[in-house]
Design a protein around this motif. Structure first.
Motif, PDB file in Angstrom:
ATOM      1  N   LEU A  63       3.788   0.494 -36.756  1.00 15.94           N
ATOM      2  CA  LEU A  63       4.927   1.327 -37.056  1.00 15.94           C
ATOM      3  C   LEU A  63       4.838   2.514 -36.202  1.00 15.94           C
ATOM      4  CD1 LEU A  63       4.419   1.315 -40.879  1.00 15.94           C
ATOM      5  CD2 LEU A  63       6.278   0.095 -39.967  1.00 15.94           C
ATOM      6  N   HIS A  65       7.075   5.897 -35.726  1.00 10.54           N
ATOM      7  CA  HIS A  65       8.193   6.526 -36.295  1.00 10.54           C
ATOM      8  C   HIS A  65       8.774   7.869 -35.605  1.00 10.54           C
ATOM      9  CE1 HIS A  65       9.280   4.904 -40.160  1.00 10.54           C
ATOM     10  NE2 HIS A  65       8.021   4.513 -40.232  1.00 10.54           N
ATOM     11  N   ARG A  66       9.979   7.918 -35.473  1.00 14.73           N
ATOM     12  CA  ARG A  66      10.465   9.266 -34.599  1.00 14.73           C
ATOM     13  C   ARG A  66      10.597  10.167 -35.966  1.00 14.73           C
ATOM     14  NH1 ARG A  66      15.483   7.754 -30.773  1.00 14.73           N
ATOM     15  NH2 ARG A  66      14.150   9.279 -29.491  1.00 14.73           N
ATOM     16  N   ILE A  68      12.926  11.409 -37.339  1.00 19.51           N
ATOM     17  CA  ILE A  68      14.181  11.213 -38.343  1.00 19.51           C
ATOM     18  C   ILE A  68      14.161   9.787 -38.541  1.00 19.51           C
ATOM     19  CG2 ILE A  68      15.325  13.497 -37.927  1.00 19.51           C
ATOM     20  CD1 ILE A  68      17.499  11.670 -36.357  1.00 19.51           C
ATOM     21  N   GLY A  69      15.030   9.527 -39.609  1.00 18.98           N
ATOM     22  CA  GLY A  69      15.399   8.148 -39.852  1.00 18.98           C
ATOM     23  C   GLY A  69      14.400   7.479 -40.932  1.00 18.98           C
ATOM     24  N   TYR A  70      14.982   6.369 -41.684  1.00 17.67           N
ATOM     25  CA  TYR A  70      13.987   5.704 -42.574  1.00 17.67           C
ATOM     26  C   TYR A  70      13.190   4.844 -42.048  1.00 17.67           C
ATOM     27  CZ  TYR A  70      13.331   1.640 -45.550  1.00 17.67           C
ATOM     28  OH  TYR A  70      12.751   0.731 -46.148  1.00 17.67           O
ATOM     29  N   LEU A  71      13.947   3.853 -41.121  1.00 16.91           N
ATOM     30  CA  LEU A  71      13.516   2.704 -40.206  1.00 16.91           C
ATOM     31  C   LEU A  71      12.628   3.311 -39.174  1.00 16.91           C
ATOM     32  CD1 LEU A  71      16.627   0.731 -40.303  1.00 16.91           C
ATOM     33  CD2 LEU A  71      14.561   0.100 -41.803  1.00 16.91           C
ATOM     34  N   PRO A  72      11.400   2.538 -38.864  1.00 18.69           N
ATOM     35  CA  PRO A  72      10.528   2.748 -37.679  1.00 18.69           C
ATOM     36  C   PRO A  72      11.519   2.377 -36.425  1.00 18.69           C
ATOM     37  CG  PRO A  72      10.000   0.858 -38.789  1.00 18.69           C
ATOM     38  CD  PRO A  72      10.808   1.445 -39.904  1.00 18.69           C
ATOM     39  N   ILE A  73      11.370   3.169 -35.294  1.00 20.48           N
ATOM     40  CA  ILE A  73      12.143   2.916 -34.290  1.00 20.48           C
ATOM     41  C   ILE A  73      11.617   1.572 -33.548  1.00 20.48           C
ATOM     42  CG2 ILE A  73      10.884   4.736 -32.862  1.00 20.48           C
ATOM     43  CD1 ILE A  73      14.591   3.777 -32.479  1.00 20.48           C
ATOM     44  N   ASN A  74      10.320   1.680 -33.505  1.00 20.85           N
ATOM     45  CA  ASN A  74       9.712   0.091 -32.930  1.00 20.85           C
ATOM     46  C   ASN A  74       8.737  -0.328 -34.110  1.00 20.85           C
ATOM     47  OD1 ASN A  74      10.326   1.489 -30.005  1.00 20.85           O
ATOM     48  ND2 ASN A  74      11.016  -1.039 -30.202  1.00 20.85           N
ATOM     49  N   TRP A  75       8.339  -1.473 -33.962  1.00 25.04           N
ATOM     50  CA  TRP A  75       7.229  -2.004 -35.022  1.00 25.04           C
ATOM     51  C   TRP A  75       6.906  -3.265 -34.592  1.00 25.04           C
ATOM     52  CZ3 TRP A  75      12.687  -2.447 -35.437  1.00 25.04           C
ATOM     53  CH2 TRP A  75      13.074  -3.580 -35.817  1.00 25.04           C
TER      54      TRP A  75
ATOM     55  N   LYS B  57      10.104  12.989 -43.917  1.00 22.63           N
ATOM     56  CA  LYS B  57      10.763  13.264 -42.677  1.00 22.63           C
ATOM     57  C   LYS B  57      11.515  14.561 -42.760  1.00 22.63           C
ATOM     58  CE  LYS B  57      10.067   8.995 -40.350  1.00 22.63           C
ATOM     59  NZ  LYS B  57      10.989   7.938 -39.271  1.00 22.63           N
ATOM     60  N   ASP B  59      14.798  14.594 -42.046  1.00 20.21           N
ATOM     61  CA  ASP B  59      16.082  14.404 -42.698  1.00 20.21           C
ATOM     62  C   ASP B  59      16.182  13.975 -43.755  1.00 20.21           C
ATOM     63  OD1 ASP B  59      14.642  11.859 -42.296  1.00 20.21           O
ATOM     64  OD2 ASP B  59      16.473  10.925 -41.283  1.00 20.21           O
ATOM     65  N   ALA B  61      14.081  11.527 -45.237  1.00 20.81           N
ATOM     66  CA  ALA B  61      13.502  10.336 -45.583  1.00 20.81           C
ATOM     67  C   ALA B  61      12.207  10.429 -46.230  1.00 20.81           C
ATOM     68  CB  ALA B  61      13.434   9.581 -44.204  1.00 20.81           C
ATOM     69  N   LEU B  63       8.814   7.862 -47.198  1.00 19.41           N
ATOM     70  CA  LEU B  63       8.202   6.434 -47.034  1.00 19.41           C
ATOM     71  C   LEU B  63       6.720   6.574 -47.704  1.00 19.41           C
ATOM     72  CD1 LEU B  63       8.658   6.327 -43.410  1.00 19.41           C
ATOM     73  CD2 LEU B  63       9.650   4.788 -44.804  1.00 19.41           C
ATOM     74  N   TYR B  70       3.944  -4.222 -43.553  1.00 20.81           N
ATOM     75  CA  TYR B  70       4.874  -3.675 -42.652  1.00 20.81           C
ATOM     76  C   TYR B  70       6.161  -2.858 -43.449  1.00 20.81           C
ATOM     77  CZ  TYR B  70       9.428  -3.139 -40.238  1.00 20.81           C
ATOM     78  OH  TYR B  70      10.627  -2.703 -40.168  1.00 20.81           O
ATOM     79  N   SER B  78      17.324   8.397 -45.762  1.00 24.80           N
ATOM     80  CA  SER B  78      17.437   9.775 -45.188  1.00 24.80           C
ATOM     81  C   SER B  78      18.488  10.576 -46.328  1.00 24.80           C
ATOM     82  CB  SER B  78      18.284   9.904 -43.769  1.00 24.80           C
ATOM     83  OG  SER B  78      17.514   9.166 -42.612  1.00 24.80           O
ATOM     84  N   ASP B 121      11.523  15.021 -30.368  1.00 31.24           N
ATOM     85  CA  ASP B 121      11.752  13.667 -29.680  1.00 31.24           C
ATOM     86  C   ASP B 121      13.016  13.514 -29.370  1.00 31.24           C
ATOM     87  OD1 ASP B 121      12.012  11.174 -29.273  1.00 31.24           O
ATOM     88  OD2 ASP B 121      11.235  10.437 -31.213  1.00 31.24           O
TER      89      ASP B 121
END
Lengths: 257, 257
Positions: A63, A65-66, A68-75, B57, B59, B61, B63, B70, B78, B121
């Motif tokens: 995972l 994670h940036r 911000i944001g709930y979702l990982p940016i890449n994974w 996070k 914002d 969020a 987790l 995963y 958020s 970031d």
DNA sequence: ATATGCATGTCGCAC
DNA sequence: GTGCGACGTGCATAT
């Protein structure tokens, strides 16, 4: 709890060794630092340098994670293989999936914190009020649909898929029920119509179609009329509590026996 | 990079203060420790004690990650609000969403590591090979569909939604195209049929329906025949590379001007 | 706010 | 492995 290994600003060579070992020993790794990421697989993405949290789990999930944001940016999902390499300027982590051709490539230009954990988690997880629970509740209390309703079959296989609940009403009409745990939209009605069409070809008995859901989308209610389908309001939480009660009943029954 | 604040085994009172401050100042917080979690909202869940990684996070969020998998086992998207409290035995974190009635409640019985970060970031993120990209590629090269195909309109509004690509073939037939970036299933065909039905009522010209996707699901191919729809294989990566080339062309053009 | 469709969706289950 | 549907899906976008 086992003490974590914590490394502040490790050099890249050290970080490489630690992460390699941690992955081999199936530990959980957290890397905080400045990195760029390239992904390539079903789609493709690039992410410029920035400060992020990278998590490698013992099952091979990755995972990124940036802040911000709930979702990982890449994974990457579980079961990935990692290749780690380094030089004086950077640490590179490449993760590939075993099954699908999917690759995530991370380049760290700075590592602020590296943590290796050995987490033990045996906690039981229970989720209530799913669509499955709603079907169970209908099984336990068919009168949730209407008085006199009897179930013939659950998850009945018909060609394009499965009928959630298949039954018969007190007047002898066949009933096909599509269950949704949240607001039912047109796709729910389309699904139900599909089943009605198929079943109507197999029998001459009169057929009723019912959408059982907590609510119906506005546009869907128009379709309801045109297709002559019925709607039965069914609250997932009420269903969950019915199951809960039933559980208790069984326990008391068991105790009584 | 700004130095993170790292607290090993902080007492609960201290942890409460730190997390409270961190949330108020919109920092990123990582808590590693033993906790149990209760969720309640659209559904409901319980999770017994275990060792986990909790991420808050800036914002809002949230987790909660177990050592495997995963997906977070519990979470909030958020824009959540946090209430933190503690006593001698535990640290409690409650997060509620502003818009929907959704609540996650964490109780820590042990905190191993508490980290507060101020991540910066600004990295640019680009994703290629989306369905959008496929449509763009068709726009740049209509011959991807077939020789002589001309586009009339993109994302054409018709009652139940939008036609991905609306055009005309070299024989003057109207063409309705539904684009999918992965295997097209029956829902793609249903969507296309919906549009064909609507458009056929508006015109007397002959109509062709085409599914443009990398692959067609088996069951869908049967439907294809019954509905007399065509299938055009279209690789999303090829589309992505067409867009890439076109970009370069524009650049060279710009340079040349 | 509601509705609709996409997503590197992921995940589980049946075939 | 493929196919298919559910998910606390999340998310953007249009109405």
């Amino acid at each position: 709890m086992e003490e974590p290994l914590i490394f502040k600003k490790p050099n890249f060579k050290l970080a490489e060794e630690i992460i390699n070992k941690a992955v081999a020993l199936k530990k959980t790794v957290i890397i905080i630092g400045k990195c760029k990421v390239n992904y390539s697989g079903r789609a493709k993405s690039t992410l410029g340098f920035g400060e992020r949290i990278v998590l490698i789990k013992k099952d091979g999930a990755l995972l990124i994670h940036r802040p911000i944001g709930y979702l990982p940016i890449n994974w990457q999902p579980s079961n990935c293989i990692f290749q780690i390499s380094s030089n004086n300027e950077e640490l590179k982590i490449k993760s590939v999936r075993k099954d699908v051709k999917e690759e995530v490539f991370i380049v760290f230009s700075e590592i602020l914190l590296l943590t290796v954990l050995n987490l033990k988690d045996e906690g039981e997880f229970n989720l209530y009020a799913s669509e499955e629970d709603m079907k169970k509740a209908i099984f336990l209390k068919p009168e949730l649909i209407e008085e006199g309703f009897k179930i013939i079959e659950f998850e009945k296989k018909v060609e394009p898929g499965f009928i959630d609940v298949y039954g018969i009403d007190k007047k002898g009409n066949l009933v096909i029920i599509e269950v949704k745990r949240k607001i039912a939209g047109k796709e729910a009605i389309m699904q139900l119509m599909k089943y009605i069409n198929v079943v109507s070809k197999l029998t001459s008995r009169s057929l009723r179609g019912i959408i059982a859901a907590p609510k119906l989308a506005k546009k869907a209610s128009k379709l309801l009329e045109t297709f002559n389908i019925e709607f039965k309001s069914l609250n997932p939480k009420v269903c969950a509590s019915i199951i809960e009660n039933e559980k208790n009943k069984k326990y008391s029954l068991k105790e009584w026996l």
